[in-house]
Design a protein around this motif. Structure first.
Motif, PDB file in Angstrom:
ATOM      1  N   GLY A 113       0.792  -1.224   0.000  1.00 31.89           N
ATOM      2  CA  GLY A 113       0.000   0.000   0.000  1.00 31.89           C
ATOM      3  C   GLY A 113       0.823   1.271   0.000  1.00 31.89           C
ATOM      4  O   GLY A 113       0.335   2.319   0.433  1.00 31.89           O
ATOM      5  N   ASP A 114       2.042   1.217  -0.487  1.00 35.12           N
ATOM      6  CA  ASP A 114       2.890   2.406  -0.550  1.00 35.12           C
ATOM      7  C   ASP A 114       2.284   3.410  -1.524  1.00 35.12           C
ATOM      8  O   ASP A 114       2.103   3.114  -2.717  1.00 35.12           O
ATOM      9  CB  ASP A 114       4.299   2.005  -0.993  1.00 35.12           C
ATOM     10  CG  ASP A 114       5.257   3.176  -1.023  1.00 35.12           C
ATOM     11  OD1 ASP A 114       5.085   4.090  -0.191  1.00 35.12           O
ATOM     12  OD2 ASP A 114       6.169   3.165  -1.867  1.00 35.12           O
ATOM     13  N   LEU A 115       1.948   4.600  -1.038  1.00 33.45           N
ATOM     14  CA  LEU A 115       1.257   5.588  -1.855  1.00 33.45           C
ATOM     15  C   LEU A 115       2.112   6.091  -3.015  1.00 33.45           C
ATOM     16  O   LEU A 115       1.592   6.353  -4.105  1.00 33.45           O
ATOM     17  CB  LEU A 115       0.805   6.759  -0.988  1.00 33.45           C
ATOM     18  CG  LEU A 115      -0.290   6.443   0.030  1.00 33.45           C
ATOM     19  CD1 LEU A 115      -0.630   7.674   0.856  1.00 33.45           C
ATOM     20  CD2 LEU A 115      -1.530   5.906  -0.651  1.00 33.45           C
ATOM     21  N   TRP A 134       1.899   3.474  -5.733  1.00 32.93           N
ATOM     22  CA  TRP A 134       0.582   3.513  -6.368  1.00 32.93           C
ATOM     23  C   TRP A 134       0.456   4.733  -7.281  1.00 32.93           C
ATOM     24  O   TRP A 134      -0.123   4.654  -8.356  1.00 32.93           O
ATOM     25  CB  TRP A 134      -0.533   3.505  -5.329  1.00 32.93           C
ATOM     26  CG  TRP A 134      -0.900   2.116  -4.939  1.00 32.93           C
ATOM     27  CD1 TRP A 134      -0.585   1.480  -3.780  1.00 32.93           C
ATOM     28  CD2 TRP A 134      -1.626   1.173  -5.732  1.00 32.93           C
ATOM     29  NE1 TRP A 134      -1.074   0.198  -3.797  1.00 32.93           N
ATOM     30  CE2 TRP A 134      -1.720  -0.016  -4.982  1.00 32.93           C
ATOM     31  CE3 TRP A 134      -2.206   1.214  -6.989  1.00 32.93           C
ATOM     32  CZ2 TRP A 134      -2.367  -1.142  -5.457  1.00 32.93           C
ATOM     33  CZ3 TRP A 134      -2.852   0.093  -7.469  1.00 32.93           C
ATOM     34  CH2 TRP A 134      -2.930  -1.066  -6.694  1.00 32.93           C
ATOM     35  N   PHE A 135       0.988   5.875  -6.836  1.00 32.49           N
ATOM     36  CA  PHE A 135       0.962   7.067  -7.677  1.00 32.49           C
ATOM     37  C   PHE A 135       1.752   6.828  -8.956  1.00 32.49           C
ATOM     38  O   PHE A 135       1.317   7.210 -10.047  1.00 32.49           O
ATOM     39  CB  PHE A 135       1.526   8.272  -6.915  1.00 32.49           C
ATOM     40  CG  PHE A 135       1.509   9.536  -7.717  1.00 32.49           C
ATOM     41  CD1 PHE A 135       0.335  10.241  -7.894  1.00 32.49           C
ATOM     42  CD2 PHE A 135       2.656  10.008  -8.316  1.00 32.49           C
ATOM     43  CE1 PHE A 135       0.306  11.401  -8.639  1.00 32.49           C
ATOM     44  CE2 PHE A 135       2.644  11.166  -9.066  1.00 32.49           C
ATOM     45  CZ  PHE A 135       1.458  11.869  -9.226  1.00 32.49           C
ATOM     46  N   LEU A 136       2.900   6.183  -8.835  1.00 32.54           N
ATOM     47  CA  LEU A 136       3.715   5.881 -10.006  1.00 32.54           C
ATOM     48  C   LEU A 136       2.966   4.960 -10.970  1.00 32.54           C
ATOM     49  O   LEU A 136       2.944   5.198 -12.178  1.00 32.54           O
ATOM     50  CB  LEU A 136       5.033   5.229  -9.581  1.00 32.54           C
ATOM     51  CG  LEU A 136       5.989   4.852 -10.704  1.00 32.54           C
ATOM     52  CD1 LEU A 136       6.528   6.106 -11.364  1.00 32.54           C
ATOM     53  CD2 LEU A 136       7.114   4.002 -10.168  1.00 32.54           C
ATOM     54  N   VAL A 137       2.335   3.944 -10.455  1.00 30.20           N
ATOM     55  CA  VAL A 137       1.616   2.980 -11.298  1.00 30.20           C
ATOM     56  C   VAL A 137       0.386   3.628 -11.945  1.00 30.20           C
ATOM     57  O   VAL A 137       0.062   3.353 -13.104  1.00 30.20           O
ATOM     58  CB  VAL A 137       1.219   1.738 -10.471  1.00 30.20           C
ATOM     59  CG1 VAL A 137       0.214   0.877 -11.194  1.00 30.20           C
ATOM     60  CG2 VAL A 137       2.461   0.926 -10.143  1.00 30.20           C
ATOM     61  N   LEU A 138      -0.287   4.507 -11.222  1.00 32.79           N
ATOM     62  CA  LEU A 138      -1.481   5.166 -11.755  1.00 32.79           C
ATOM     63  C   LEU A 138      -1.153   6.408 -12.584  1.00 32.79           C
ATOM     64  O   LEU A 138      -2.053   6.997 -13.196  1.00 32.79           O
ATOM     65  CB  LEU A 138      -2.429   5.541 -10.621  1.00 32.79           C
ATOM     66  CG  LEU A 138      -3.112   4.379  -9.924  1.00 32.79           C
ATOM     67  CD1 LEU A 138      -3.890   4.875  -8.709  1.00 32.79           C
ATOM     68  CD2 LEU A 138      -4.026   3.640 -10.883  1.00 32.79           C
TER      69      LEU A 138
END
Length: 97
Positions: free
Chosen positions: A63-65, A68-72
């Motif tokens: 759940g590292d934000l 997740w930001f990088l992937v999204l």
């Protein structure tokens, strides 16, 4: 009334397909691009590409934000581009007669 529901359903389906495609690209292709650029800028990852991708996926599952930001980010860039284009094409102050 049914035409409006169809339009919303069609738009929602199109957005979900776009999200899925960009998410697949973000999970599958983006780690490779980050690894290659990071290798040029910062030097090679000590354990290679496989360990880098595994570390990234583990970060996603934790759940590292930032991960997740990088992937999204491909989807977020797509949305920002569409909104910018819509703002350029039809500014809010302009009325059509």
């Amino acid at each position: 009334m049914s035409d409006e529901k169809f339009d919303y359903a069609h738009t929602a389906k199109r957005e979900l397909v776009a999200l899925a495609l960009f998410l697949i690209a973000g999970i599958g292709l983006l780690p490779i691009a980050v690894y290659l650029v990071g290798g040029i800028v910062f030097g090679e990852h000590p354990d290679g590409l496989g360990a880098f991708v595994t570390d990234m996926w583990d970060s996603l599952l934790d759940g590292d934000l930032a991960t997740w930001f990088l992937v999204l980010s491909p989807y977020l860039v797509w949305i920002a581009s569409r909104l910018t284009w819509r703002g350029i094409r039809r500014p809010y102050g302009r009325t059509t007669s």
